[in-house]
Motif scaffolding. Structure first.
Motif, PDB file in Angstrom:
ATOM      1  N   GLY A  28       0.786  -1.234   0.000  1.00 42.83           N
ATOM      2  CA  GLY A  28       0.000   0.000   0.000  1.00 42.83           C
ATOM      3  C   GLY A  28       0.812   1.275   0.000  1.00 42.83           C
ATOM      4  N   GLY A  29       2.102   1.181  -0.291  1.00 37.26           N
ATOM      5  CA  GLY A  29       2.967   2.352  -0.257  1.00 37.26           C
ATOM      6  C   GLY A  29       3.313   2.885  -1.638  1.00 37.26           C
ATOM      7  N   VAL A  30       4.473   3.537  -1.704  1.00 34.47           N
ATOM      8  CA  VAL A  30       4.983   4.134  -2.936  1.00 34.47           C
ATOM      9  C   VAL A  30       6.328   3.482  -3.226  1.00 34.47           C
ATOM     10  CG1 VAL A  30       5.717   6.283  -4.038  1.00 34.47           C
ATOM     11  CG2 VAL A  30       3.840   6.313  -2.390  1.00 34.47           C
ATOM     12  N   VAL A  31       6.511   2.985  -4.466  1.00 39.95           N
ATOM     13  CA  VAL A  31       7.708   2.242  -4.825  1.00 39.95           C
ATOM     14  C   VAL A  31       8.640   3.069  -5.696  1.00 39.95           C
ATOM     15  CG1 VAL A  31       8.591   0.176  -5.990  1.00 39.95           C
ATOM     16  CG2 VAL A  31       6.422   0.078  -4.744  1.00 39.95           C
ATOM     17  N   GLN A  32       9.917   2.988  -5.382  1.00 41.44           N
ATOM     18  CA  GLN A  32      10.992   3.523  -6.217  1.00 41.44           C
ATOM     19  C   GLN A  32      11.975   2.380  -6.457  1.00 41.44           C
ATOM     20  OE1 GLN A  32      11.110   6.290  -7.738  1.00 41.44           O
ATOM     21  NE2 GLN A  32       9.660   7.555  -6.636  1.00 41.44           N
ATOM     22  N   MET A  33      12.640   2.420  -7.604  1.00 39.22           N
ATOM     23  CA  MET A  33      13.638   1.399  -7.932  1.00 39.22           C
ATOM     24  C   MET A  33      15.033   2.022  -7.912  1.00 39.22           C
ATOM     25  SD  MET A  33      11.854  -1.373  -8.504  1.00 39.22           S
ATOM     26  CE  MET A  33      13.056  -2.444  -9.278  1.00 39.22           C
ATOM     27  N   ALA A  34      15.999   1.268  -7.401  1.00 39.54           N
ATOM     28  CA  ALA A  34      17.409   1.665  -7.424  1.00 39.54           C
ATOM     29  C   ALA A  34      18.246   0.399  -7.317  1.00 39.54           C
ATOM     30  CB  ALA A  34      17.729   2.620  -6.279  1.00 39.54           C
ATOM     31  N   GLU A  35      19.292   0.307  -8.121  1.00 40.72           N
ATOM     32  CA  GLU A  35      20.175  -0.865  -8.116  1.00 40.72           C
ATOM     33  C   GLU A  35      19.381  -2.164  -8.292  1.00 40.72           C
ATOM     34  OE1 GLU A  35      23.544  -0.911  -8.147  1.00 40.72           O
ATOM     35  OE2 GLU A  35      23.483   1.275  -8.172  1.00 40.72           O
ATOM     36  N   ASP A  36      18.343  -2.122  -9.119  1.00 35.71           N
ATOM     37  CA  ASP A  36      17.475  -3.277  -9.399  1.00 35.71           C
ATOM     38  C   ASP A  36      16.751  -3.806  -8.161  1.00 35.71           C
ATOM     39  OD1 ASP A  36      18.052  -3.245 -12.113  1.00 35.71           O
ATOM     40  OD2 ASP A  36      19.805  -4.534 -11.849  1.00 35.71           O
ATOM     41  N   VAL A  37      16.603  -2.967  -7.156  1.00 37.03           N
ATOM     42  CA  VAL A  37      15.869  -3.313  -5.938  1.00 37.03           C
ATOM     43  C   VAL A  37      14.678  -2.378  -5.829  1.00 37.03           C
ATOM     44  CG1 VAL A  37      15.988  -3.401  -3.404  1.00 37.03           C
ATOM     45  CG2 VAL A  37      17.951  -4.145  -4.773  1.00 37.03           C
ATOM     46  N   PHE A  39      12.070  -0.362  -3.549  1.00 35.99           N
ATOM     47  CA  PHE A  39      12.013   0.225  -2.209  1.00 35.99           C
ATOM     48  C   PHE A  39      10.619   0.804  -2.035  1.00 35.99           C
ATOM     49  CE2 PHE A  39      16.376   0.331  -3.569  1.00 35.99           C
ATOM     50  CZ  PHE A  39      17.100  -0.047  -2.449  1.00 35.99           C
ATOM     51  N   GLU A  40       9.784   0.148  -1.249  1.00 38.91           N
ATOM     52  CA  GLU A  40       8.405   0.594  -1.038  1.00 38.91           C
ATOM     53  C   GLU A  40       8.292   1.291   0.316  1.00 38.91           C
ATOM     54  OE1 GLU A  40       3.790  -1.003  -0.925  1.00 38.91           O
ATOM     55  OE2 GLU A  40       5.410  -2.429  -1.291  1.00 38.91           O
ATOM     56  N   LEU A  41       7.958   2.573   0.284  1.00 41.65           N
ATOM     57  CA  LEU A  41       7.799   3.387   1.481  1.00 41.65           C
ATOM     58  C   LEU A  41       6.345   3.293   1.947  1.00 41.65           C
ATOM     59  CD1 LEU A  41       9.142   5.619   3.327  1.00 41.65           C
ATOM     60  CD2 LEU A  41       8.018   7.240   1.800  1.00 41.65           C
ATOM     61  N   VAL A  42       6.154   2.960   3.234  1.00 43.21           N
ATOM     62  CA  VAL A  42       4.816   2.739   3.781  1.00 43.21           C
ATOM     63  C   VAL A  42       4.690   3.403   5.148  1.00 43.21           C
ATOM     64  CG1 VAL A  42       3.130   0.981   4.509  1.00 43.21           C
ATOM     65  CG2 VAL A  42       4.698   0.496   2.606  1.00 43.21           C
ATOM     66  N   ASN A  43       3.611   4.156   5.364  1.00 44.39           N
ATOM     67  CA  ASN A  43       3.276   4.677   6.699  1.00 44.39           C
ATOM     68  C   ASN A  43       2.703   3.523   7.517  1.00 44.39           C
ATOM     69  OD1 ASN A  43       3.691   7.516   7.237  1.00 44.39           O
ATOM     70  ND2 ASN A  43       2.244   7.951   5.602  1.00 44.39           N
ATOM     71  N   GLU A  44       3.279   3.273   8.678  1.00 43.30           N
ATOM     72  CA  GLU A  44       2.774   2.237   9.574  1.00 43.30           C
ATOM     73  C   GLU A  44       2.615   2.827  10.969  1.00 43.30           C
ATOM     74  OE1 GLU A  44       4.476  -1.743   7.417  1.00 43.30           O
ATOM     75  OE2 GLU A  44       5.499  -1.103   9.225  1.00 43.30           O
TER      76      GLU A  44
END
Length: 121
Positions: A28-37, A39-44
């Motif tokens: 349910g977060g926002v995804v960014q890609m870097a180094e083929d990984v 990274f999903e940022l989520v408020n918890e």
């Protein structure tokens, strides 16, 4: 340039853009890609979490270090990122609202330091 060559270049580049999985949020977060990984940022409830995935599988967070900076309006906050389960890091106590800008600096992603940025809408 030849139309066939242009079509071939576009087809190949489209295939490459999806070769490391899509960047759809799984939590349910926002995804960014870097180094083929991913990274999903989520408020918890406990703070901001970052889920790390590679081809849809969690990335080990043991030994990773880093910090998350949050700029919300004129206010700036920072927190250390700590492992919080398989494929997950947490910045305890931080919450982000629409309009926030965030930067994570992570050490140890495939032996590198990686910077990931998000702008929340």
């Amino acid at each position: 340039m030849n139309k066939t060559l242009i079509a071939l270049i576009l087809a190949l580049s489209a295939g490459l853009s999806h070769s490391h999985g899509d960047a759809k949020p799984q939590h349910g977060g926002v995804v960014q890609m870097a180094e083929d990984v991913g990274f999903e940022l989520v408020n918890e409830a406990e703070g901001l979490a970052i889920y790390l995935t590679d081809h849809g599988k969690p990335v080990a967070t043991t030994g990773l270090t880093g910090k998350l900076s949050l700029l919300q309006g004129a206010a700036r906050s920072e927190a250390e990122l700590k492992p919080a389960g398989e494929g997950k890091l947490r910045a305890a106590g931080l919450k982000a609202e629409a309009g926030a800008k965030l930067v994570a600096v992570l050490n140890g992603i495939r032996g590198k330091t990686v910077t990931v940025r998000w702008s929340l809408q």
